[in-house]
Scaffold this motif. Structure first.
Motif, PDB file in Angstrom:
ATOM      1  N   THR A   8      -3.804 -12.078  12.221  1.00  0.00           N
ATOM      2  CA  THR A   8      -4.195 -11.246  10.640  1.00  0.00           C
ATOM      3  C   THR A   8      -4.913 -10.613  10.178  1.00  0.00           C
ATOM      4  O   THR A   8      -6.546 -11.766  10.256  1.00  0.00           O
ATOM      5  CB  THR A   8      -3.293 -11.774   9.193  1.00  0.00           C
ATOM      6  OG1 THR A   8      -2.175 -12.476   9.365  1.00  0.00           O
ATOM      7  CG2 THR A   8      -3.290 -10.794   8.452  1.00  0.00           C
ATOM      8  N   ASP A   9      -5.882  -9.340  10.367  1.00  0.00           N
ATOM      9  CA  ASP A   9      -6.799  -8.440  10.227  1.00  0.00           C
ATOM     10  C   ASP A   9      -6.877  -8.248   8.316  1.00  0.00           C
ATOM     11  O   ASP A   9      -5.787  -6.966   7.872  1.00  0.00           O
ATOM     12  CB  ASP A   9      -7.449  -7.450  10.734  1.00  0.00           C
ATOM     13  CG  ASP A   9      -8.748  -7.198  10.342  1.00  0.00           C
ATOM     14  OD1 ASP A   9      -9.526  -7.420   9.794  1.00  0.00           O
ATOM     15  OD2 ASP A   9      -8.281  -5.744  10.862  1.00  0.00           O
ATOM     16  N   ILE A  10      -7.620  -9.087   7.492  1.00  0.00           N
ATOM     17  CA  ILE A  10      -7.480  -8.730   6.078  1.00  0.00           C
ATOM     18  C   ILE A  10      -8.126  -7.967   5.624  1.00  0.00           C
ATOM     19  O   ILE A  10      -9.163  -7.858   5.996  1.00  0.00           O
ATOM     20  CB  ILE A  10      -7.184 -10.134   5.034  1.00  0.00           C
ATOM     21  CG1 ILE A  10      -6.812 -11.432   6.224  1.00  0.00           C
ATOM     22  CG2 ILE A  10      -7.603  -9.456   3.929  1.00  0.00           C
ATOM     23  CD1 ILE A  10      -5.126 -10.677   6.069  1.00  0.00           C
ATOM     24  N   GLY A  11      -7.426  -6.711   4.795  1.00  0.00           N
ATOM     25  CA  GLY A  11      -8.397  -5.704   4.974  1.00  0.00           C
ATOM     26  C   GLY A  11      -8.456  -5.741   2.733  1.00  0.00           C
ATOM     27  O   GLY A  11      -7.627  -6.228   2.430  1.00  0.00           O
ATOM     28  N   LYS A  12      -9.149  -4.148   1.978  1.00  0.00           N
ATOM     29  CA  LYS A  12      -8.814  -4.589   0.756  1.00  0.00           C
ATOM     30  C   LYS A  12      -7.370  -4.423   0.393  1.00  0.00           C
ATOM     31  O   LYS A  12      -6.910  -4.310  -0.331  1.00  0.00           O
ATOM     32  CB  LYS A  12     -10.007  -3.265   0.264  1.00  0.00           C
ATOM     33  CG  LYS A  12     -10.857  -4.143  -0.658  1.00  0.00           C
ATOM     34  CD  LYS A  12     -11.646  -2.966  -1.452  1.00  0.00           C
ATOM     35  CE  LYS A  12     -12.805  -4.048  -1.531  1.00  0.00           C
ATOM     36  NZ  LYS A  12     -14.001  -2.410  -2.393  1.00  0.00           N
ATOM     37  N   THR A  13      -6.647  -2.874   0.966  1.00  0.00           N
ATOM     38  CA  THR A  13      -5.514  -2.075   0.703  1.00  0.00           C
ATOM     39  C   THR A  13      -5.157  -2.337   2.205  1.00  0.00           C
ATOM     40  O   THR A  13      -3.495  -2.638   1.207  1.00  0.00           O
ATOM     41  CB  THR A  13      -5.978  -0.903   0.568  1.00  0.00           C
ATOM     42  OG1 THR A  13      -6.596  -0.312   1.884  1.00  0.00           O
ATOM     43  CG2 THR A  13      -6.922  -0.852  -0.489  1.00  0.00           C
ATOM     44  N   ARG A  14      -4.848  -2.216   2.965  1.00  0.00           N
ATOM     45  CA  ARG A  14      -4.409  -2.454   3.985  1.00  0.00           C
ATOM     46  C   ARG A  14      -4.041  -4.360   4.809  1.00  0.00           C
ATOM     47  O   ARG A  14      -5.470  -3.953   4.866  1.00  0.00           O
ATOM     48  CB  ARG A  14      -4.451  -1.850   4.776  1.00  0.00           C
ATOM     49  CG  ARG A  14      -3.614   0.014   4.270  1.00  0.00           C
ATOM     50  CD  ARG A  14      -3.418   0.993   5.321  1.00  0.00           C
ATOM     51  NE  ARG A  14      -3.136   1.551   4.546  1.00  0.00           N
ATOM     52  CZ  ARG A  14      -3.858   2.593   4.432  1.00  0.00           C
ATOM     53  NH1 ARG A  14      -4.817   3.322   5.634  1.00  0.00           N
ATOM     54  NH2 ARG A  14      -3.499   3.701   3.882  1.00  0.00           N
ATOM     55  N   HIS A  15      -3.064  -4.352   5.720  1.00  0.00           N
ATOM     56  CA  HIS A  15      -3.548  -5.497   6.713  1.00  0.00           C
ATOM     57  C   HIS A  15      -3.149  -5.650   7.819  1.00  0.00           C
ATOM     58  O   HIS A  15      -2.288  -4.693   8.135  1.00  0.00           O
ATOM     59  CB  HIS A  15      -3.015  -6.985   6.347  1.00  0.00           C
ATOM     60  CG  HIS A  15      -3.474  -7.585   4.810  1.00  0.00           C
ATOM     61  ND1 HIS A  15      -4.498  -7.505   3.613  1.00  0.00           N
ATOM     62  CD2 HIS A  15      -2.749  -7.632   3.285  1.00  0.00           C
ATOM     63  CE1 HIS A  15      -4.854  -7.304   2.487  1.00  0.00           C
ATOM     64  NE2 HIS A  15      -3.928  -7.450   2.293  1.00  0.00           N
ATOM     65  N   ASN A  34      -1.797  -3.871   0.856  1.00  0.00           N
ATOM     66  CA  ASN A  34      -2.202  -4.765   0.327  1.00  0.00           C
ATOM     67  C   ASN A  34      -1.168  -5.043  -1.030  1.00  0.00           C
ATOM     68  O   ASN A  34      -1.694  -5.140  -2.502  1.00  0.00           O
ATOM     69  CB  ASN A  34      -3.397  -5.285  -0.783  1.00  0.00           C
ATOM     70  CG  ASN A  34      -3.382  -6.419  -1.330  1.00  0.00           C
ATOM     71  OD1 ASN A  34      -3.041  -7.238  -1.075  1.00  0.00           O
ATOM     72  ND2 ASN A  34      -4.960  -6.785  -1.541  1.00  0.00           N
ATOM     73  N   ASP A  35       0.742  -5.602  -0.696  1.00  0.00           N
ATOM     74  CA  ASP A  35       1.711  -5.503  -1.491  1.00  0.00           C
ATOM     75  C   ASP A  35       2.156  -6.652  -1.463  1.00  0.00           C
ATOM     76  O   ASP A  35       2.500  -6.926  -0.470  1.00  0.00           O
ATOM     77  CB  ASP A  35       2.277  -4.428  -1.604  1.00  0.00           C
ATOM     78  CG  ASP A  35       3.520  -4.136  -2.818  1.00  0.00           C
ATOM     79  OD1 ASP A  35       3.286  -3.873  -3.380  1.00  0.00           O
ATOM     80  OD2 ASP A  35       4.709  -4.570  -2.077  1.00  0.00           O
ATOM     81  N   GLU A  36       2.837  -8.028  -2.574  1.00  0.00           N
ATOM     82  CA  GLU A  36       3.098  -8.913  -2.745  1.00  0.00           C
ATOM     83  C   GLU A  36       4.682  -8.766  -1.501  1.00  0.00           C
ATOM     84  O   GLU A  36       4.815  -8.897  -1.433  1.00  0.00           O
ATOM     85  CB  GLU A  36       3.614  -9.170  -4.570  1.00  0.00           C
ATOM     86  CG  GLU A  36       4.462 -11.237  -3.770  1.00  0.00           C
ATOM     87  CD  GLU A  36       4.423 -11.504  -4.498  1.00  0.00           C
ATOM     88  OE1 GLU A  36       4.548 -12.610  -4.694  1.00  0.00           O
ATOM     89  OE2 GLU A  36       4.005 -11.259  -6.503  1.00  0.00           O
ATOM     90  N   PRO A  37       5.524  -7.918  -2.150  1.00  0.00           N
ATOM     91  CA  PRO A  37       6.518  -7.221  -1.640  1.00  0.00           C
ATOM     92  C   PRO A  37       6.764  -7.389  -0.320  1.00  0.00           C
ATOM     93  O   PRO A  37       6.925  -7.888   0.593  1.00  0.00           O
ATOM     94  CB  PRO A  37       7.925  -6.347  -2.144  1.00  0.00           C
ATOM     95  CG  PRO A  37       6.757  -5.987  -3.603  1.00  0.00           C
ATOM     96  CD  PRO A  37       5.371  -6.897  -3.431  1.00  0.00           C
ATOM     97  N   GLU A  38       5.683  -6.530   0.176  1.00  0.00           N
ATOM     98  CA  GLU A  38       5.380  -5.992   1.854  1.00  0.00           C
ATOM     99  C   GLU A  38       5.010  -7.438   3.014  1.00  0.00           C
ATOM    100  O   GLU A  38       5.891  -7.650   3.535  1.00  0.00           O
ATOM    101  CB  GLU A  38       4.634  -5.289   1.818  1.00  0.00           C
ATOM    102  CG  GLU A  38       4.915  -3.374   1.672  1.00  0.00           C
ATOM    103  CD  GLU A  38       4.559  -2.266   1.962  1.00  0.00           C
ATOM    104  OE1 GLU A  38       3.905  -2.556   3.172  1.00  0.00           O
ATOM    105  OE2 GLU A  38       4.366  -1.361   1.130  1.00  0.00           O
ATOM    106  N   LEU A  39       4.197  -8.092   1.962  1.00  0.00           N
ATOM    107  CA  LEU A  39       3.197  -9.631   2.475  1.00  0.00           C
ATOM    108  C   LEU A  39       5.069 -10.055   3.257  1.00  0.00           C
ATOM    109  O   LEU A  39       5.021 -11.075   3.996  1.00  0.00           O
ATOM    110  CB  LEU A  39       2.567  -9.915   1.707  1.00  0.00           C
ATOM    111  CG  LEU A  39       1.229  -9.039   1.746  1.00  0.00           C
ATOM    112  CD1 LEU A  39       0.562  -9.771   0.691  1.00  0.00           C
ATOM    113  CD2 LEU A  39       0.833  -8.797   2.944  1.00  0.00           C
ATOM    114  N   LEU A  40       6.366 -10.399   1.331  1.00  0.00           N
ATOM    115  CA  LEU A  40       6.594 -11.568   2.063  1.00  0.00           C
ATOM    116  C   LEU A  40       7.416 -11.216   2.697  1.00  0.00           C
ATOM    117  O   LEU A  40       8.254 -11.988   3.302  1.00  0.00           O
ATOM    118  CB  LEU A  40       7.461 -11.816   0.873  1.00  0.00           C
ATOM    119  CG  LEU A  40       6.683 -12.215  -0.542  1.00  0.00           C
ATOM    120  CD1 LEU A  40       7.203 -12.175  -2.043  1.00  0.00           C
ATOM    121  CD2 LEU A  40       5.479 -13.321  -0.380  1.00  0.00           C
TER     122      LEU A  40
END
Length: 68
Positions: A8-15, A34-40
């Motif tokens: 995973t490439d982690i960014g401030k607003t998107r990954h 960078n949103d909990e439901p999207e990450l889950l």
């Protein structure tokens, strides 16, 4: 259970997440906010092997590198 590799490439607003199988075949390439439901949802898709949105072996070149 199949062996997979995820990065995973982690960014401030998107990954951006990429998952490959043990043969190097692309299983998943997805950008998420960078949103909990999207990450889950992304984690669930990786763990269950779902191909979901943004998957399917499509790759294009961007700035000389492969992008999902």
């Amino acid at each position: 259970m199949a062996l997979i590799w995820a990065g995973t490439d982690i960014g401030k607003t998107r990954h951006h997440c990429a998952v490959l199988d043990s043969d190097g075949k692309w299983l998943l390439a997805r950008r998420v906010l960078n949103d909990e439901p999207e990450l889950l949802a992304l984690f669930a898709d990786v763990l269950t092997g779902e191909r979901g949105r943004g998957l399917g072996g499509r790759r294009r070149r961007r700035h000389g590198r492969l992008a999902g």
